[in-house]
Write a protein that holds these residues in place. Structure first.
Motif, PDB file in Angstrom:
ATOM      1  N   ASN A 417      36.371  31.031  20.269  1.00  0.00           N
ATOM      2  CA  ASN A 417      36.565  30.050  21.330  1.00  0.00           C
ATOM      3  C   ASN A 417      38.042  29.811  21.669  1.00  0.00           C
ATOM      4  O   ASN A 417      38.444  29.733  22.822  1.00  0.00           O
ATOM      5  N   ARG A 448      23.076  25.920  24.940  1.00  0.00           N
ATOM      6  CA  ARG A 448      23.272  24.933  26.022  1.00  0.00           C
ATOM      7  C   ARG A 448      24.393  23.948  25.716  1.00  0.00           C
ATOM      8  O   ARG A 448      25.089  23.497  26.619  1.00  0.00           O
ATOM      9  N   HIS A 449      24.577  23.581  24.443  1.00  0.00           N
ATOM     10  CA  HIS A 449      25.620  22.586  24.166  1.00  0.00           C
ATOM     11  C   HIS A 449      27.000  23.189  24.249  1.00  0.00           C
ATOM     12  O   HIS A 449      27.920  22.590  24.794  1.00  0.00           O
ATOM     13  N   LEU A 450      27.155  24.411  23.745  1.00  0.00           N
ATOM     14  CA  LEU A 450      28.489  24.993  23.811  1.00  0.00           C
ATOM     15  C   LEU A 450      28.822  25.434  25.226  1.00  0.00           C
ATOM     16  O   LEU A 450      29.984  25.654  25.555  1.00  0.00           O
ATOM     17  N   ASP A 452      27.799  23.548  27.883  1.00  0.00           N
ATOM     18  CA  ASP A 452      27.713  22.359  28.730  1.00  0.00           C
ATOM     19  C   ASP A 452      29.059  22.144  29.427  1.00  0.00           C
ATOM     20  O   ASP A 452      30.054  21.800  28.796  1.00  0.00           O
ATOM     21  N   ALA A 454      30.121  19.957  31.550  1.00  0.00           N
ATOM     22  CA  ALA A 454      30.656  18.594  31.581  1.00  0.00           C
ATOM     23  C   ALA A 454      31.474  18.323  30.320  1.00  0.00           C
ATOM     24  O   ALA A 454      32.513  17.676  30.360  1.00  0.00           O
ATOM     25  N   LEU A 455      31.021  18.889  29.191  1.00  0.00           N
ATOM     26  CA  LEU A 455      31.733  18.674  27.929  1.00  0.00           C
ATOM     27  C   LEU A 455      32.906  19.640  27.807  1.00  0.00           C
ATOM     28  O   LEU A 455      33.988  19.275  27.354  1.00  0.00           O
ATOM     29  N   GLU A 458      36.015  18.707  29.549  1.00  0.00           N
ATOM     30  CA  GLU A 458      36.762  17.712  28.774  1.00  0.00           C
ATOM     31  C   GLU A 458      37.573  18.377  27.680  1.00  0.00           C
ATOM     32  O   GLU A 458      38.647  17.931  27.322  1.00  0.00           O
ATOM     33  N   GLY A 459      36.999  19.454  27.141  1.00  0.00           N
ATOM     34  CA  GLY A 459      37.569  20.032  25.931  1.00  0.00           C
ATOM     35  C   GLY A 459      38.728  20.968  26.155  1.00  0.00           C
ATOM     36  O   GLY A 459      39.568  21.133  25.283  1.00  0.00           O
ATOM     37  N   GLN A 462      42.959  20.289  25.825  1.00  0.00           N
ATOM     38  CA  GLN A 462      43.549  20.105  24.512  1.00  0.00           C
ATOM     39  C   GLN A 462      43.388  21.329  23.627  1.00  0.00           C
ATOM     40  O   GLN A 462      44.284  21.670  22.868  1.00  0.00           O
TER      41      GLN A 462
END
Ligand SMILES: Nc1ncnc2c1ncn2[C@@H]1O[C@H](COP(=O)(O)OP(=O)(O)O)[C@@H](O)[C@H]1O
Ligand SMILES: [Mg+2]
Lengths: 466, 249
Positions: A417, A448-450, A452, A454-455, A458-459, A462
């Motif tokens: 990542n 789906r979470h990794l 996402d 919208a998240l 945000e990530g 940083q």
């Protein structure tokens, strides 16, 4: 028995290669490159065909190569839904598309020729001054002695691509150079060539993207790129090997860095039958900087082989090289990274890191970082690690209710990542994230979470500096 | 809520828990104190089903179900939460994606829809604020580069997001300065509920000034050797564990 049979076949492979080369020489669209071809072919003939004992090919099997590959590919100009193979939403790139080695005007951007300061031309169409540029640089950076297939590529150059950027020009839009491979009526080979010359203080973003239609491929794809980066110029480079796993790719990237110039490169390779990439970077003049980040993700029974060579020939140059690989199933990968500090290269700062994750007991990685230092006032570091998924981390995720499978995929993806997040082209990153996540599972519920957005949005800001 | 009967457990073939009994009712706060190496963290790991922690005897019932038969993730989804003594760093997996996956897992287990991402973000920011963690922490890798105190506050933040039935806090107070300790305690107190229970593992009585327990137990050599009310903690602070261990032997 089978070894003997194979040896004979490989001998035939070379014979066929030589015969194709003489054919190219006689019918070439670029008779003015006869010398380059001749020299390349002579080198190829001189070099023995690799065996298991050849150091540079020790861990990568060339069994998939066959003498039957030496046909020119049949041309296929209409591929259904071709754009979907390479389109990157929001990238706004200048597209140069080749199908089975032939330029395809329909799929390419019409405004290619009208961007001021940027020249993109096929060798066969080069004017006199462009021919001069080509003759000055072609097959000069690529040290053909290092790799037999680079020598062969030089022997077979017919109609490559020249990209130049004029002095002090910064090209805003990325150039997306796409190679599409499709299945051939009979086994074939494609020999492609790219030469990029950035004049002083020029800047270009180049994406070399290799894709295929989803049929079985029976082509050997042999591609060599050479980048000459002028004083204080910068090349932002992406090399994306996204072809089907049936692909055979023998590739090379050769870079000359001049005074205070920069090469920033992101390389990504999914596995294939054979996928070999040699990257050579020459720090020729003081003050140059090379930053390379690479990711390889073989699975099934695929292979990937990266050989990188960084030659520090001048003082005050820096190299930051980071490669990470995840090997699944019965796949095999090779990472061989060599940094060579020549006697004049005082005040060099060079770092090489290679980390590997094995997802199965049958997967294999052969990593060999090498530092050769002949100057005394330098700061260099290199390291390689091989590990399996961290059981502590997995337990932590599971202890919060996340299933074991999802935890494993989050951790695998997490391993690469950071390198993905470092890519400055956001549109490209957004395209690659789901594509890479799918390498680990086809079950969308687990990614789906990794993925996402919208998240992730945000990530990202940083994540880069962490 | 939680009933532990005669629990025996091995770690790497070494017998660590040696017949532990504990009964925690809904809404109660139990403090567990005891010397280093007594088996306090082992208890937390056994209850959350960590690999390598082998139960060799006894029963654990959680909310009427056999806890020991469940996978780690199932226990969490059923409402068991362990705040780790040493939370791991997971670079590359962002706190947000991790938390969202956790929250969704529990919701889906209850037959609910996954949480809407926007609502989730709002909630996550709120909880971050509640434990005095900067919003930026949400974007970073799980615990990546966090200080000791930040890691502990992150554990409490996760607890607040997941709203578990039973929270086990394993030395969440260790290494915290007084301000951070208060933040953690306020976090815990804000979650107190007639239907939620806590097991608070600590070395220091001072945490119990802020989180007032209903019961205090002393765990020594793999068993609960003494139980009492909150005044037992004061006694332990004063006299140490020696007198109990000797008495128990
Ligand atoms: N993963 C482990 N591997 C080996 N021994 C362990 C492990 N975890 C705990 N132990 C051992 O079990 C005993 C109890 O440890 P622990 O439960 O961490 O104690 P406490 O938390 O009460 O200080 C100690 O002797 C410790 O060395
Ligand atoms: Mg402990």
């Amino acid at each position: 028995m089978s070894n003997v049979a194979k040896a004979v076949e490989l001998h035939e492979f070379s014979e066929q290669a030589v015969s194709l080369a003489s054919n190219t020489q006689q019918n070439s669209k670029t008779p003015w490159l006869a010398d380059v071809r001749e020299k390349g072919l002579a080198t190829f003939k001189r070099m023995p065909f690799p065996t298991r004992k050849t150091e540079a090919w020790k861990y990568t099997s060339l069994r998939a190569l066959s003498a039957e590959n030496f046909h020119r590919p049949a041309q296929q100009f209409s591929i259904a839904n071709a754009e979907a193979l390479f389109e990157v939403e929001g990238l706004e790139a200048l597209r140069v598309v080749f199908v089975n080695g032939e330029f395809n005007a329909e799929l390419s951007s019409p405004e290619l020729l009208s961007t001021s300061g940027l020249n993109i031309i096929q060798f066969a169409d080069a004017n006199e001054s462009q021919q001069k540029t080509i003759k000055t640089h072609l097959a000069n950076v690529s040290e053909t002695e290092r790799n037999l297939f680079t020598a062969l590529n030089a022997g077979l150059i017919d109609n490559g691509l020249l990209i130049t950027v004029d002095k002090k020009v910064r090209i805003e839009r990325p150039v997306q150079l796409v190679h599409i491979s499709s299945q051939q009526p009979e086994n074939a080979s494609v020999f492609a060539r790219c030469l990029v010359v950035l004049e002083q203080q020029a800047e270009l973003t180049l994406i070399e993207q290799f894709v295929s239609t989803h049929e079985t491929l029976n082509t050997i794809f042999n591609q060599t790129s050479e980048f000459i980066i002028g004083d204080a110029a910068k090349l932002n480079h992406y090399r994306l090997h996204l072809e089907d796993e049936s692909s055979i790719h023998l590739g090379g990237v050769y870079v000359d860095l001049n005074r205070d110039s920069q090469f920033e490169s992101y390389q990504l390779a999914l596995g294939g039958k054979v996928k070999r990439l040699d990257v050579l970077v020459n720090h020729n003049q003081p003050g140059s900087h090379c930053e390379m980040k690479g990711v390889y993700l073989p699975k099934h029974e695929q292979q990937v082989d990266f050989h990188t060579y960084i030659e520090h020939k001048a003082a005050h140059c820096t190299t930051d090289e980071v490669y990470r690989g995840i090997m699944a199933d019965k796949s095999k990968a090779v990472f061989n990274g060599r940094i060579h500090i020549h006697p004049d290269a005082q005040k060099t700062l060079a770092e090489l890191s290679n980390k590997n994750l094995l997802l199965s007991n049958q997967a294999e990685i052969n990593t060999k970082p090498e530092l050769e230092i002949y100057a005394d006032d330098v700061r260099c570091a290199h390291g390689a690690t091989v590990a399996q998924l961290d059981a502590k981390a997995r337990f932590y995720l599971q202890s919060r209710g996340i299933s074991r499978q999802e935890a494993e995929i989050m951790l695998s993806f997490g391993f690469i990542n950071e390198l993905l997040d470092a890519m400055p082209l956001v549109a490209l990153r957004d395209k690659l994230r789901p594509l890479l996540a799918q390498q680990f599972t086809s079950n969308a519920a687990l990614t789906r979470h990794l993925l996402d957005k919208a998240l992730a949005g945000e990530g990202q800001a940083q994540g880069v500096e962490a | 809520m939680l009933t532990i009967k005669n629990l025996h457990a091995n770690v790497e073939d070494k017998n660590i828990l040696k017949g532990l009994n504990l009964d925690v009712k809904p809404g109660e706060i139990h403090a567990i104190m005891g010397p280093n190496g007594a088996g306090k963290s082992t208890l937390g790991n056994v209850l959350s089903g960590r690999e390598g922690y082998e139960v060799t005897g006894g029963d654990v019932t959680f909310d009427g179900k056999n806890l020991l038969e469940m996978e780690t993730e199932e226990r969490a989804r059923e409402g068991l939460f362990l705040a780790f003594q040493y939370p791991v760093e997971i670079p590359g997996v962002s706190n947000l994606e991790f938390l969202k996956a956790s929250v969704d897992a529990a919701r889906e287990h209850r037959g609910e829809e996954p949480m809407d991402s926007v609502a989730f973000l709002k909630l996550a920011r709120e909880k971050c604020k509640a434990v005095n963690l900067d919003q930026n922490f949400l974007k970073r890798g799980v615990n990546e580069g966090f200080s000791g105190g930040e890691k502990k506050r992150n554990e409490i933040m996760q607890m607040m997001m997941l709203e578990p039935k039973l929270c086990i806090l394993d030395e969440t107070d260790s290494g915290l300065d007084i301000d951070a300790l208060q933040v953690v305690a306020e976090g815990v107190n804000s979650q107190r509920d007639p239907n939620r229970s806590f097991i608070v593992v600590t070395h220091y009585q001072r945490l119990l000034d802020y989180i007032v327990p209903d019961y205090v137990h002393v765990l020594a050599d793999g068993k609960i050797v003494k139980s009492g009310g909150k005044e037992l903690a004061l006694e332990l602070e004063e006299k140490g564990y020696g007198w109990i261990e000797n008495g128990a032997a």
